[in-house]
Design a protein around this motif. Structure first.
Motif, PDB file in Angstrom:
ATOM      1  N   ILE A  55       4.931  -5.754  -8.134  1.00 60.32           N
ATOM      2  CA  ILE A  55       3.686  -5.382  -7.454  1.00 60.32           C
ATOM      3  C   ILE A  55       3.059  -6.607  -6.791  1.00 60.32           C
ATOM      4  CG2 ILE A  55       1.333  -4.522  -7.834  1.00 60.32           C
ATOM      5  CD1 ILE A  55       2.473  -2.792 -10.135  1.00 60.32           C
ATOM      6  N   ALA A  56       3.075  -7.715  -7.526  1.00 58.91           N
ATOM      7  CA  ALA A  56       2.475  -8.953  -7.000  1.00 58.91           C
ATOM      8  C   ALA A  56       3.204  -9.400  -5.738  1.00 58.91           C
ATOM      9  CB  ALA A  56       2.506 -10.045  -8.057  1.00 58.91           C
ATOM     10  N   LYS A  57       4.512  -9.385  -5.814  1.00 64.85           N
ATOM     11  CA  LYS A  57       5.302  -9.887  -4.686  1.00 64.85           C
ATOM     12  C   LYS A  57       5.158  -8.999  -3.453  1.00 64.85           C
ATOM     13  CE  LYS A  57       9.453 -12.159  -5.328  1.00 64.85           C
ATOM     14  NZ  LYS A  57      10.782 -12.301  -5.961  1.00 64.85           N
ATOM     15  N   GLU A  58       4.990  -7.725  -3.709  1.00 64.20           N
ATOM     16  CA  GLU A  58       4.904  -6.800  -2.591  1.00 64.20           C
ATOM     17  C   GLU A  58       3.691  -7.111  -1.698  1.00 64.20           C
ATOM     18  OE1 GLU A  58       5.090  -2.680  -3.798  1.00 64.20           O
ATOM     19  OE2 GLU A  58       4.322  -2.112  -1.806  1.00 64.20           O
ATOM     20  N   HIS A  59       2.589  -7.509  -2.325  1.00 59.59           N
ATOM     21  CA  HIS A  59       1.356  -7.730  -1.555  1.00 59.59           C
ATOM     22  C   HIS A  59       1.005  -9.190  -1.354  1.00 59.59           C
ATOM     23  CE1 HIS A  59       0.496  -3.474  -1.872  1.00 59.59           C
ATOM     24  NE2 HIS A  59       0.850  -3.562  -3.142  1.00 59.59           N
ATOM     25  N   ARG A  63       0.684 -11.845 -10.388  1.00 60.40           N
ATOM     26  CA  ARG A  63       1.002 -10.818 -11.371  1.00 60.40           C
ATOM     27  C   ARG A  63      -0.034 -10.757 -12.488  1.00 60.40           C
ATOM     28  NH1 ARG A  63       4.023 -15.195 -12.482  1.00 60.40           N
ATOM     29  NH2 ARG A  63       4.683 -15.474 -14.632  1.00 60.40           N
ATOM     30  N   ASN A  64      -0.822 -11.843 -12.654  1.00 64.82           N
ATOM     31  CA  ASN A  64      -1.908 -11.722 -13.636  1.00 64.82           C
ATOM     32  C   ASN A  64      -2.999 -10.769 -13.135  1.00 64.82           C
ATOM     33  OD1 ASN A  64      -3.220 -13.618 -11.891  1.00 64.82           O
ATOM     34  ND2 ASN A  64      -2.262 -15.271 -13.079  1.00 64.82           N
ATOM     35  N   THR A  65      -3.195 -10.753 -11.823  1.00 68.93           N
ATOM     36  CA  THR A  65      -4.138  -9.766 -11.260  1.00 68.93           C
ATOM     37  C   THR A  65      -3.608  -8.341 -11.496  1.00 68.93           C
ATOM     38  OG1 THR A  65      -4.794 -11.328  -9.547  1.00 68.93           O
ATOM     39  CG2 THR A  65      -5.317  -9.018  -9.156  1.00 68.93           C
ATOM     40  N   ALA A  66      -2.283  -8.194 -11.334  1.00 67.40           N
ATOM     41  CA  ALA A  66      -1.687  -6.881 -11.599  1.00 67.40           C
ATOM     42  C   ALA A  66      -1.925  -6.475 -13.056  1.00 67.40           C
ATOM     43  CB  ALA A  66      -0.186  -6.921 -11.293  1.00 67.40           C
ATOM     44  N   GLY A  67      -1.825  -7.446 -13.972  1.00 67.22           N
ATOM     45  CA  GLY A  67      -2.076  -7.177 -15.391  1.00 67.22           C
ATOM     46  C   GLY A  67      -3.492  -6.665 -15.619  1.00 67.22           C
ATOM     47  N   ASP A 110      -7.117 -13.926   3.404  1.00 69.17           N
ATOM     48  CA  ASP A 110      -5.870 -13.258   3.056  1.00 69.17           C
ATOM     49  C   ASP A 110      -5.637 -13.207   1.550  1.00 69.17           C
ATOM     50  OD1 ASP A 110      -5.504 -12.982   5.680  1.00 69.17           O
ATOM     51  OD2 ASP A 110      -3.985 -14.570   5.888  1.00 69.17           O
ATOM     52  N   ILE A 111      -6.049 -14.268   0.899  1.00 63.60           N
ATOM     53  CA  ILE A 111      -5.801 -14.349  -0.541  1.00 63.60           C
ATOM     54  C   ILE A 111      -6.567 -13.231  -1.242  1.00 63.60           C
ATOM     55  CG2 ILE A 111      -6.022 -15.795  -2.610  1.00 63.60           C
ATOM     56  CD1 ILE A 111      -4.564 -17.621  -1.006  1.00 63.60           C
ATOM     57  N   LEU A 112      -7.822 -13.072  -0.823  1.00 62.29           N
ATOM     58  CA  LEU A 112      -8.637 -12.029  -1.434  1.00 62.29           C
ATOM     59  C   LEU A 112      -8.005 -10.665  -1.174  1.00 62.29           C
ATOM     60  CD1 LEU A 112     -11.195 -10.963  -2.820  1.00 62.29           C
ATOM     61  CD2 LEU A 112     -12.326 -10.977  -0.579  1.00 62.29           C
ATOM     62  N   GLU A 113      -7.607 -10.458   0.070  1.00 63.25           N
ATOM     63  CA  GLU A 113      -7.038  -9.163   0.418  1.00 63.25           C
ATOM     64  C   GLU A 113      -5.776  -8.869  -0.402  1.00 63.25           C
ATOM     65  OE1 GLU A 113      -7.072  -8.401   4.713  1.00 63.25           O
ATOM     66  OE2 GLU A 113      -5.402  -7.046   4.289  1.00 63.25           O
ATOM     67  N   ALA A 114      -4.936  -9.882  -0.503  1.00 65.14           N
ATOM     68  CA  ALA A 114      -3.695  -9.703  -1.260  1.00 65.14           C
ATOM     69  C   ALA A 114      -4.002  -9.369  -2.715  1.00 65.14           C
ATOM     70  CB  ALA A 114      -2.851 -10.972  -1.172  1.00 65.14           C
ATOM     71  N   ASN A 115      -4.948 -10.098  -3.295  1.00 60.62           N
ATOM     72  CA  ASN A 115      -5.290  -9.855  -4.694  1.00 60.62           C
ATOM     73  C   ASN A 115      -5.862  -8.459  -4.904  1.00 60.62           C
ATOM     74  OD1 ASN A 115      -4.947 -11.972  -6.897  1.00 60.62           O
ATOM     75  ND2 ASN A 115      -5.627 -13.241  -5.177  1.00 60.62           N
ATOM     76  N   LEU A 116      -6.702  -8.033  -3.938  1.00 60.61           N
ATOM     77  CA  LEU A 116      -7.282  -6.689  -4.062  1.00 60.61           C
ATOM     78  C   LEU A 116      -6.189  -5.623  -3.976  1.00 60.61           C
ATOM     79  CD1 LEU A 116     -10.574  -7.038  -1.957  1.00 60.61           C
ATOM     80  CD2 LEU A 116     -10.367  -6.809  -4.452  1.00 60.61           C
ATOM     81  N   ASN A 117      -5.236  -5.851  -3.078  1.00 59.69           N
ATOM     82  CA  ASN A 117      -4.131  -4.904  -2.970  1.00 59.69           C
ATOM     83  C   ASN A 117      -3.317  -4.830  -4.251  1.00 59.69           C
ATOM     84  OD1 ASN A 117      -4.799  -4.152  -0.391  1.00 59.69           O
ATOM     85  ND2 ASN A 117      -3.467  -5.684   0.583  1.00 59.69           N
ATOM     86  N   VAL A 118      -3.071  -5.995  -4.835  1.00 60.27           N
ATOM     87  CA  VAL A 118      -2.312  -6.042  -6.094  1.00 60.27           C
ATOM     88  C   VAL A 118      -3.071  -5.273  -7.179  1.00 60.27           C
ATOM     89  CG1 VAL A 118      -1.488  -7.551  -7.945  1.00 60.27           C
ATOM     90  CG2 VAL A 118      -1.144  -8.210  -5.547  1.00 60.27           C
ATOM     91  N   LEU A 119      -4.373  -5.541  -7.249  1.00 59.62           N
ATOM     92  CA  LEU A 119      -5.205  -4.892  -8.258  1.00 59.62           C
ATOM     93  C   LEU A 119      -5.145  -3.360  -8.119  1.00 59.62           C
ATOM     94  CD1 LEU A 119      -7.489  -5.601 -10.470  1.00 59.62           C
ATOM     95  CD2 LEU A 119      -9.107  -5.070  -8.644  1.00 59.62           C
TER      96      LEU A 119
END
Ligand SMILES: Cc1ncc(C[n+]2csc(CCOP(=O)(O)OP(=O)(O)O)c2C)c(N)n1
Ligand code: SF4
Ligand SMILES: [Mg+2]
Lengths: 629, 310
Positions: free
Chosen positions: A144-148, A154-158, A184-193
């Motif tokens: 999931i982390a890598k996808e976004h 992956r800790n955000t995914a957790g 971008d970082i924020l966006e990526a993290n939000l997507n992962v979440l």
């Protein structure tokens, strides 16, 4: 899982971003209305090694970590499979899962990164899951982390999975992410979440989460702070604008917080060549008219021994922080212990002439550091604030209003040029800075650059004008005056209203603790009383001058006392007896020195087994009172 | 109005203002070179118009550390080897004060060597005078870091196996921006050098040869001496690091061969002091920190910064 508290543990390798993720999640829980308490466990290396952070969240007050925990997010150790470094550590990779199973409570939840971890590599995994009724969720967090974004997310995914399983509102997490990052970082993290959250909802029955978390509400705004923040803020609010230090874990926490604040408050921070210099700089800056501090951990504090004595002899105000870790020598840099107590009380030659505070929680860190500066500058004496790796790093929520206080930049017993005119001077105008008589033993200071104030400060014994002297009558007068300060300080501390005794007041069994272990003892005392085992507790945080009255009153009021401390030689027990001169037959000890702080259950067990002769099940040691067996 | 009105006060200062009433006569041994430092320092301060209450003199422990007892000013007689960290912090905290540190060769080049290197490296705006008598005076003549190879003492009965330290070269390499050597037997040069050192903006290091007739018998009255600036045999540019390095090396060797070379060795007027460097980075307040505690004005609170961390 239906516990009335959530104890969430996120495990992985050092350098996997666990600290910041857990910090944010703790804040999110706090903002949602819960009380939180964090505990970090990490090895002394930059990357790799088994690391976890635990967050305990409850609608009740939390003053300690719990016994075990009930929710695991196992990330997998990225260092264990770093192909670039050609580093594959086999089993290390599954450690974040394998090594955390022993403490997971029955009925607990396991979320693990199936992108990284293979449960076949863990002995009897399925059998243990069944026996303990654990609920297991394998989610490809890495995928999931890598996808976004990047793998580290992956800790955000957790966190996303946790939120989905517990029903926690992700908006708190989102807000915190937006505060900490952007673009971008924020966006990526939000997507992962979100992706992780939705994945769980789709994959599992989202309407019936098998984990319920408590909910709560705060009646005022809370902030998440550690003991190190408490100390740094206390110093700042007392007008401390000079800090000198040399990095050493865990002291570096306070040093870093204050260093970052200094440019904004017109202060000076100095990272210097060694700790001898660090303490000497604080002495020099204080002598020259600034409010100054320094500090270190055990090894560095050893180097401060001689400058500390210089401050005692020259009556230079000085505040030093000692952040303990397990010793001797390099010991265990990232593990707490309370075994520097005697070191801090007695180091440096001659009779000790100092004040020592040992706060037990972040708020007390703040209050006692403020007190430390007041006493240091009013009484011209070194004051130490001693705490440890545990209190340094654990975060708790406290009302923001705790810090809504007036600053106090007062330099204490310092004269102005005008006031100096009325003071005694020698023939050619040398100011009598060290007069034989002084209110509460204090003879006021002047500051270099002031007209009419010049004098000599020296580590040799000296006359009122600061002149070196070995005259017996002068010596006695100066020693007596310096000692008089300690009695005055004890009296002023006794006048403060503080709540130190808790539990069942009529109990005839007492537990005494000091510093960082007090919150854990408090929880143990509550549990014992709830279980019909009447006990009361005393938390001591003023170590010198020793609060004799408080201790003897408490000990007199019970039949048996258990002194709980993280030391193998029962140092605090010894300090109590040295100061009171008796009670050896009443005082037993519960000692722990394996590198981990006490858990409440260990104290409960020791009290329940007291006198039974039974072996204790934990890594603690019981030592019976004198005359007992 | 400043809370420190002695600082920058414009007035005539007489040499004997620096003579204390309590112990006007020093108790150093007759013929001791330390008298020369005292005299040069008093002369320099008077000529620069510095008054006793705008000076902070920080010393270490040794015969040299007794300087404080015979020089009337604000003083801090610290502990063995630690005058520099105390002194440089005092200067950072209260930067109008004229800060001088002083101590022995054992104090500064031995036990306090680490502080010497780093204070020079950082180029603190202050003056450091090292009483170099090539011996531990106060503790009765033991071998010091500057004692010659082969020097016999009670702790080195078979003669010193160690090569002496090179104080001038070390200072230059570490980063001092003013380096000079003078000698007690050369009072005028000593006074002029100390004046220059005080006026220099940055770390000034003066290696001051002070004979110890009591413990260093085979030595050394440090005569005859040569002032390298006056001598035709030596021609180098004190602003040139490489040339200075060479002159220092030669001077250090010559001392142990019986030739006493003195004078200015290195002067760097370009390099900003540590305080200037810190201020340029916003790491130090523009005004005097100590002054702020005496002024009315608002003080920042942690509450205003809490959202940054919590
Ligand atoms: C930590 C410490 N170690 C040792 C001493 C004992 N001691 C006092 S002065 C001194 C050496 C003095 O030599 P130097 O610094 O060259 O000064 P001098 O007396 O020659 O001027 C020593 C070893 C001390 N005071 N403190
Ligand atoms: S022992 Fe040497 S250095 Fe000390 S006072 Fe005597 S002559 Fe001077
Ligand atoms: Mg010497």
């Amino acid at each position: 899982m239906t516990d009335d508290e959530l104890i969430w543990r996120i495990a992985g390798g050092s350098g996997d971003g666990i600290d910041s993720t857990s910090q944010n999640f703790a804040k999110a829980l706090m903002r949602s209305g819960l009380n939180v308490f964090t505990h970090r466990h990490y090895p002394s290396r930059i990357r790799g090694g088994h690391t976890y952070v635990e967050i305990r969240a409850s609608s009740e007050d939390v003053t300690s970590r719990g016994d075990g925990y009930n929710f695991l997010v196992a990330l997998g150790d990225s260092f264990a499979r770093n192909p670039k470094e050609n580093a594959y550590y086999g089993e290390e990779e599954v450690k974040p899962l394998a090594e955390n199973l022993d403490e997971l409570r029955e009925g607990g939840v396991i979320v693990y990164d199936s992108g990284l971890l293979d449960t076949d590599e863990i002995e009897n995994f399925d059998q243990r899951v069944e026996e303990n009724d654990w609920h297991v969720y394998d989610v490809d967090l890495r995928g999931i982390a890598k996808e976004h974004g990047r793998e580290i997310m992956r800790n955000t995914a957790g966190v996303g999975v946790t939120a989905a399983l517990t029903g926690i509102d992700t908006s708190y997490v989102e807000d915190l992410m937006a505060e900490a990052m952007g673009g971008d970082i924020l966006e990526a993290n939000l997507n992962v979440l979100h992706d992780a959250y939705e994945h769980v909802q789709e994959e599992y029955d989202a309407d019936a989460p098998d984990v319920t978390v408590p909910t709560g509400e705060h009646d005022e705004e809370q902030v998440l702070v550690s003991g190190s923040h408490g100390i740094a803020y206390g110093a700042l609010d007392e007008g401390c604008r000079f800090i000198a230090g040399y990095p050493m874990t865990p002291w570096t926490d306070v040093f870093t917080i204050l260093t970052n604040l200094m440019p904004d408050v017109g202060g000076i921070s100095e990272q210097v060549e060694d700790e001898i210099a660090a303490a000497a700089l604080a002495v020099g800056a204080s002598h020259a008219g600034a409010k100054a501090m320094s500090g270190s951990s055990g090894g560095g504090f050893s180097l401060m021994s001689e400058p500390l004595g210089l401050a005692e002899m020259t009556e230079t105000p000085l505040v030093l922080v000692e952040s303990m870790r397990a010793g001797p020598s390099t010991g265990m840099p990232t593990k707490p212990e309370q075994a520097d107590l005697e070191h801090v009380l007695y180091t440096s030659q001659g009779d000790s002439h100092r004040v020592v505070f040992a706060p037990s929680d972040p708020v007390e860190c703040y209050e006692q550091t403020r007190k430390a500066f007041q006493i240091a500058y009013d009484y011209q004496i070194p004051v130490m604030v001693i705490y440890d790796q545990k209190l340094s790093g654990e975060h708790r929520n406290v009302p923001k209003s705790t810090f809504d206080e007036e600053p106090n930049p007062d330099l204490g017993s310092v004269l102005t040029e005008e006031e100096l005119e009325d003071q005694p001077h020698g023939e050619t105008g040398i100011y009598h800075r060290f007069q034989h008589e002084g209110e509460e033993g204090v003879s006021p200071r002047s500051i270099p650059g002031q007209k009419g104030g010049r004098y000599l400060a020296t580590g040799n014994e000296h006359t009122p004008e600061g002149h070196i002297s070995e005259s017996p009558s002068n010596r006695k007068a100066q020693v007596d005056r310096r000692n008089e300060k300690l009695a005055a300080i004890r009296e002023s501390l006794d006048a403060d209203e503080r709540q130190e005794v808790y539990g069942d007041e009529s109990a005839d069994y007492g537990i005494i603790s000091w510093g960082s272990q007090s919150g854990t003892v408090l929880e143990a005392v509550e549990r014992l009383n709830d279980d019909g085992h009447p006990v009361k507790g005393l938390s001591v945080s003023e170590m010198a001058p020793f609060p004799k009255e408080l201790l003897s009153e408490f000990i007199e009021s019970v039949d048996d006392v258990l002194v709980v401390e993280m030391s193998s030689t029962a140092q605090f027990h010894g300090v109590i007896q040295k100061n009171l001169g008796r009670y050896g037959e009443k005082l037993s000890s519960l000692l722990k020195y394996d590198g981990n702080p006490f858990e409440p259950a260990e104290i409960v067990e020791a009290v329940e087994e007291h006198g039974s002769g039974e072996e204790l099940s934990s890594n603690t040691r019981f030592e019976a009172a004198a005359g007992g067996d | 109005m400043s809370a420190f009105s002695a600082i920058g006060e414009e007035r005539e200062v007489a040499q004997d203002e620096f003579t204390p009433s309590i112990e006007p006569q020093p108790t150093w041994c007759p013929g001791c070179g330390d008298y020369g430092v005292l005299k040069a320092l008093k002369g320099a301060m008077a000529e620069l118009g510095k008054n006793p209450e705008e000076i902070l003199l920080c010393t270490g422990i040794g015969c040299s550390g007794k300087l404080n007892s015979y020089f009337d000013s604000y003083g801090f007689h610290t502990i063995h080897g630690r005058s520099l960290p105390v002194a440089r912090a005092a200067k950072l905290a209260n930067d109008g004060v004229e800060v001088i540190a002083a101590g022995g060769d054992g104090d500064g080049y031995g036990i306090g060597g680490n502080h010497f290197i780093h204070t020079a490296r950082e180029n603190h705006d202050m003056t450091y005078i090292v009483f170099n008598n090539e011996v531990f005076g106060l503790t009765k003549g033991q071998t010091s870091p500057t004692s010659p190879k082969g020097h016999k003492s009670k702790t080195q009965p078979n003669g010193n196996a160690k090569t002496p330290i090179r104080p001038l070269s070390m200072s230059l390499t570490a980063g001092a921006s003013y380096v000079a050597r003078t000698a007690a037997v050369n009072p005028n040069q000593a006074k002029e050098i100390i004046k220059e050192a005080i006026q220099h903006d940055g770390f000034s290091h003066v290696d001051f040869l002070t004979q110890c007739p009591t413990w260093n018998k085979d030595a050394k009255q440090y005569v005859p001496y040569v002032d390298i600036q006056d001598s035709e045999d030596y021609d180098f540019d004190v602003h040139d690091r490489r040339e200075a390095q060479e002159a220092m090396h030669e001077t250090e060797d010559a001392l142990y061969e019986g030739t006493v070379l003195t004078g200015r060795y290195f002067v760097d007027d370009e390099r900003p002091s540590y305080q200037a460097e810190k201020r340029a980075r916003g790491d130090m307040p523009e005004g005097s920190l100590a002054e702020r505690y005496f002024e009315d004005g608002d003080w920042e609170r942690s509450y205003d910064f809490i959202d940054r961390h919590a």
